[in-house]
Motif scaffolding. Structure first.
Motif, PDB file in Angstrom:
ATOM      1  N   UNK A   1       0.839  -1.192   0.000  1.00 24.05           N
ATOM      2  CA  UNK A   1       0.000   0.000   0.000  1.00 24.05           C
ATOM      3  C   UNK A   1       0.877   1.245   0.000  1.00 24.05           C
ATOM      4  N   UNK A   2       0.411   2.291  -0.638  1.00 23.09           N
ATOM      5  CA  UNK A   2       1.060   3.591  -0.536  1.00 23.09           C
ATOM      6  C   UNK A   2       0.483   4.283   0.695  1.00 23.09           C
ATOM      7  N   UNK A   3       1.356   4.881   1.506  1.00 28.25           N
ATOM      8  CA  UNK A   3       0.949   5.508   2.763  1.00 28.25           C
ATOM      9  C   UNK A   3       1.584   6.891   2.882  1.00 28.25           C
TER      10      UNK A   3
ATOM     11  N   UNK B   1      -6.711   5.727   8.828  1.00 25.96           N
ATOM     12  CA  UNK B   1      -7.203   6.269   7.576  1.00 25.96           C
ATOM     13  C   UNK B   1      -7.039   7.774   7.563  1.00 25.96           C
ATOM     14  N   UNK B   2      -7.514   8.383   6.482  1.00 25.97           N
ATOM     15  CA  UNK B   2      -7.461   9.839   6.373  1.00 25.97           C
ATOM     16  C   UNK B   2      -8.582  10.327   5.477  1.00 25.97           C
TER      17      UNK B   2
ATOM     18  N   UNK C   1      -5.182  13.134  -0.679  1.00 28.40           N
ATOM     19  CA  UNK C   1      -4.061  13.744  -1.403  1.00 28.40           C
ATOM     20  C   UNK C   1      -2.758  13.670  -0.603  1.00 28.40           C
ATOM     21  N   UNK C   2      -2.843  13.368   0.715  1.00 32.09           N
ATOM     22  CA  UNK C   2      -1.629  13.262   1.531  1.00 32.09           C
ATOM     23  C   UNK C   2      -0.921  11.920   1.350  1.00 32.09           C
ATOM     24  N   UNK C   3      -1.628  10.937   0.821  1.00 30.43           N
ATOM     25  CA  UNK C   3      -1.063   9.593   0.664  1.00 30.43           C
ATOM     26  C   UNK C   3       0.111   9.636  -0.321  1.00 30.43           C
TER      27      UNK C   3
ATOM     28  N   UNK D   1      -3.277   5.838   5.725  1.00 31.87           N
ATOM     29  CA  UNK D   1      -3.652   5.029   4.567  1.00 31.87           C
ATOM     30  C   UNK D   1      -4.976   5.552   4.021  1.00 31.87           C
ATOM     31  N   UNK D   2      -5.329   5.136   2.821  1.00 33.76           N
ATOM     32  CA  UNK D   2      -6.660   5.481   2.334  1.00 33.76           C
ATOM     33  C   UNK D   2      -7.680   4.806   3.237  1.00 33.76           C
TER      34      UNK D   2
END
Length: 161
Positions: A65-67, A122-123, A127-129, A140-141
């Motif tokens: 995952x992209x974080x 989560x967030x 756009x911060x990911x 994470x998303x």
């Protein structure tokens, strides 16, 4: 919340456990007969350089995952930690789920009224990911943290490097 530890060694009837407190990496001993042991096949590896979180099950990579991770002034601490709790945050911005980690910020002694504990959450700002923008937490998303919240047990090891 159940009190969760990660076992790092066993001697006789005692277990050396990693403690969710400062300083990061603290350990203590508990009587083995006083705890319920479970095996966890999952583990997480976070790269603060690449802003990725990789999920392993039994040593096999399951997902990447992209974080988002900490900024230069409030970096995500490196080391070996574990998931201590799972919450459904009521604070705006943290998404539907947040895991507490046994890690604590090395730059902040408190944050948002808490002790500066690092979270995996989560967030509401997708756009911060992929960027280093947090106060040390791993974002994470909301879709990805929801998937992990339904999969990972407390005690899951997480290595941050």
């Amino acid at each position: 919340m159940p009190l969760t530890f990660r076992v790092v060694a066993a001697r006789g009837g005692w277990l050396q456990v990693q403690l969710p407190q400062r300083p990061n990496g603290s350990t203590g001993w508990v009587v083995a007969a006083d705890v319920r042991l479970t095996r966890v096949s999952y583990r997480l590896v976070v790269s603060t350089e690449d802003n990725t979180l990789t999920l392993f099950d039994g040593g096999v990579r399951v997902a990447r995952y992209t974080v988002a991770t900490g900024t230069g002034g409030t970096p995500t601490p490196h080391g070996s930690f574990y998931l201590t709790e799972l919450l459904s945050p009521t604070n705006h911005g943290y998404g539907p789920f947040a895991f507490g980690l046994s890690a604590f910020s090395e730059a902040l002694s408190s944050f948002g009224g808490g002790p500066g504990q690092i979270g995996l959450h989560g967030t509401d700002d997708s756009s911060s990911i992929g960027h280093s923008v947090s106060h040390g937490c791993i974002r994470m998303t909301n879709r990805d943290i929801t998937a992990l919240a339904h999969l990972l047990p407390l005690g899951t090891p997480i290595t941050i490097r």
